[in-house]
Design a protein around this motif. Structure first.
Motif, PDB file in Angstrom:
ATOM      1  N   VAL A  60       0.868  -1.178   0.000  1.00 27.49           N
ATOM      2  CA  VAL A  60       0.000   0.000   0.000  1.00 27.49           C
ATOM      3  C   VAL A  60       0.899   1.220   0.000  1.00 27.49           C
ATOM      4  CG1 VAL A  60      -1.664   1.333   1.321  1.00 27.49           C
ATOM      5  CG2 VAL A  60      -1.907  -1.136   1.178  1.00 27.49           C
TER       6      VAL A  60
ATOM      7  N   SER B 200       0.597   5.315  -0.250  1.00 26.43           N
ATOM      8  CA  SER B 200      -0.264   6.489  -0.266  1.00 26.43           C
ATOM      9  C   SER B 200      -1.692   6.042  -0.576  1.00 26.43           C
ATOM     10  CB  SER B 200       0.252   7.514  -1.280  1.00 26.43           C
ATOM     11  OG  SER B 200      -0.498   8.698  -1.222  1.00 26.43           O
ATOM     12  N   ASP B 201      -2.273   6.504  -1.675  1.00 22.46           N
ATOM     13  CA  ASP B 201      -3.622   6.092  -2.055  1.00 22.46           C
ATOM     14  C   ASP B 201      -3.584   5.175  -3.270  1.00 22.46           C
ATOM     15  OD1 ASP B 201      -5.011   7.399  -0.053  1.00 22.46           O
ATOM     16  OD2 ASP B 201      -5.049   9.280  -1.155  1.00 22.46           O
TER      17      ASP B 201
ATOM     18  N   GLN C  98      -5.039   6.253  -8.275  1.00 21.93           N
ATOM     19  CA  GLN C  98      -5.370   6.606  -6.900  1.00 21.93           C
ATOM     20  C   GLN C  98      -6.695   5.970  -6.501  1.00 21.93           C
ATOM     21  OE1 GLN C  98      -5.186  10.811  -6.178  1.00 21.93           O
ATOM     22  NE2 GLN C  98      -2.964  10.781  -5.966  1.00 21.93           N
TER      23      GLN C  98
ATOM     24  N   TRP D  22      -9.465   4.985  -3.005  1.00 17.38           N
ATOM     25  CA  TRP D  22      -9.938   5.481  -1.717  1.00 17.38           C
ATOM     26  C   TRP D  22      -9.509   4.480  -0.661  1.00 17.38           C
ATOM     27  CZ3 TRP D  22     -13.925   4.082   1.908  1.00 17.38           C
ATOM     28  CH2 TRP D  22     -14.149   5.067   2.892  1.00 17.38           C
ATOM     29  N   LEU D  23      -8.414   4.777   0.030  1.00 17.89           N
ATOM     30  CA  LEU D  23      -7.890   3.900   1.072  1.00 17.89           C
ATOM     31  C   LEU D  23      -8.062   4.617   2.402  1.00 17.89           C
ATOM     32  CD1 LEU D  23      -4.620   2.741  -0.724  1.00 17.89           C
ATOM     33  CD2 LEU D  23      -6.869   1.655  -0.753  1.00 17.89           C
ATOM     34  N   PRO D  24      -9.083   4.273   3.165  1.00 16.37           N
ATOM     35  CA  PRO D  24      -9.449   5.092   4.321  1.00 16.37           C
ATOM     36  C   PRO D  24      -8.509   4.993   5.507  1.00 16.37           C
ATOM     37  CG  PRO D  24     -10.827   3.144   4.215  1.00 16.37           C
ATOM     38  CD  PRO D  24     -10.011   3.149   2.966  1.00 16.37           C
TER      39      PRO D  24
ATOM     40  N   LYS E 289     -12.237  -2.348  -7.385  1.00 14.64           N
ATOM     41  CA  LYS E 289     -12.837  -2.010  -6.098  1.00 14.64           C
ATOM     42  C   LYS E 289     -14.066  -2.866  -5.881  1.00 14.64           C
ATOM     43  CE  LYS E 289     -14.902   1.971  -5.591  1.00 14.64           C
ATOM     44  NZ  LYS E 289     -15.105   3.430  -5.408  1.00 14.64           N
TER      45      LYS E 289
END
Length: 284
Positions: free
Chosen positions: A104, A106-107, A125, A127-129, A178
C-alpha cells in the motif's frame, strides 16, 4: 584567412542563442504489469494484519520487508540484516507472490521486484481510508484481496464512525478492482441499521496461511525485554516484535531477528515505530 574564419564563428555564436537543456521526462509508471504472468507461489502471512506495523517475507525466506521510521519500505537480508533496497515513496508491505512484493503506497497499490526493488506497477489513486485489517491471496482466482478500516472518534460521549474499503487485485495484470467502499457507518446506529448485503467482503472465504508464533520456551532463552507483542517462527530465523519505554516517555517498537537454533543468537534489529506517551494529570 584563419582570423576571419574565427571572427565569423564568434559572430554566429552571438546571433544564435544557446538552447537550454530540457530535463528528461520521468518515466511513466505502468498501471498494470508490462509482462503479465500467472503467480504460482504466495508467501505466508508473517504477522496478523491488525497492527500498525506491517511485515512481509518472500517464499524462500531470504528477505524481510518492513516499514521504516521514515515510512519507506525496506528490504533486508533475513539472516545478515544487510539492507538490499529501499523504496523512494512511503508505503507498507502486504504480501509476496513469487518475486513480487505487494504494498500500500499512499492512495494506491504498488508492486515491487523483491530482488532489486524496481517499481513494476502502481495503480490509479484509490480510496484507502486507513489501516489494512486483512490481506488474502487466492491463487485459484489469481487475486489479492485487502480490507482497510478507519475509525473516527467524535469525542466522548459522541458516537464513533468507521469507514471501510476493500479491493481485489489481479495477480496476473496488476489491475485493481474495487469491490467495496462504505463511509460513515455509525457504531451507535443500533440493531435497526441494515447495510446492503455486500457492505463487507467475506475475506474468510480465502484461506490465509500464517507462520506460528515463537514458543514460550524459546522466548525465555532469548531473554528479550518485556513487551513482546507478536512473533513468528520461520524456517531460517525467529522474528519478534517487542517494545520498551525510554526515560523521556517514548515508546519504541522494535523488530528483532534471532537464529532459530540454540543458542538463539541475535542477528539484527530495527526500530519500526516510536511515539510519545502523553501523561495527563492523575484522576482525583
Amino acid at each position: 584567412m584563419l582570423e576571419w574564419l574565427n571572427n565569423w564563428r564568434q559572430a554566429l555564436s552571438i546571433l544564435k542563442p544557446a538552447l537550454e537543456e530540457q530535463p528528461a521526462p520521468s518515466p511513466e509508471i505502468p498501471k498494470t504489469f508490462l509482462h503479465p504472468a500467472p503467480r504460482k507461489t504466495v508467501a505466508k502471512k508473517l504477522l496478523s494484519d491488525n497492527r500498525r506495523y506491517k511485515l512481509a517475507v518472500d517464499p524462500l525466506e531470504s528477505s524481510l520487508f518492513y516499514r521504516s521510521l521514515e515510512g519507506k519500505i525496506v528490504s533486508r537480508s533475513l539472516v545478515s540484516g544487510a539492507i538490499e533496497w529501499q523504496s523512494e515513496e512511503s508505503g507498507s508491505p502486504l504480501r509476496v507472490t513469487d518475486q513480487i512484493l505487494w504494498a500500500v503506497e499512499s492512495d494506491a497499490i504498488a508492486a515491487y521486484s523483491t530482488i532489486d526493488g524496481q517499481l513494476l506497477m502502481r495503480s490509479n489513486q484509490l480510496w484507502l481510508p486507513g489501516e489494512v485489517t486483512d490481506s488474502r491471496c487466492d491463487l485459484s482466482e489469481q487475486s489479492l484481496r485487502i480490507a482497510l478500516l478507519r475509525v473516527r472518534v467524535q469525542g466522548t460521549p459522541g458516537p464513533s464512525h468507521e469507514d471501510s474499503a476493500a479491493y481485489q487485485i489481479n495477480l496476473i495484470t496488476g489491475e485493481v478492482t474495487k469491490i467495496y467502499a462504505f463511509e460513515g457507518m455509525r457504531w451507535d446506529d443500533g440493531p435497526n441499521f441494515k447495510p446492503r448485503d455486500d457492505w463487507r467482503p467475506n475475506l474468510q472465504e480465502v484461506e490465509g496461511q500464517i507462520y506460528p508464533s515463537v514458543s514460550s520456551e524459546q522466548l525465555l532463552k532469548i531473554n528479550r525485554p518485556l513487551g513482546i507483542s507478536e512473533s513468528a517462527q520461520l524456517q531460517t530465523a525467529s522474528v519478534i516484535i517487542h517494545n520498551y519505554r525510554t526515560a523521556d516517555a517514548t515508546v519504541r517498537i522494535v523488530l528483532s531477528v534471532f537464529s532459530n537454533q540454540p543458542p538463539y543468537s541475535p542477528l539484527w534489529e530495527a526500530i519500526i515505530n516510536e511515539y510519545m506517551i502523553e501523561e495527563g494529570p492523575l484522576p482525583c
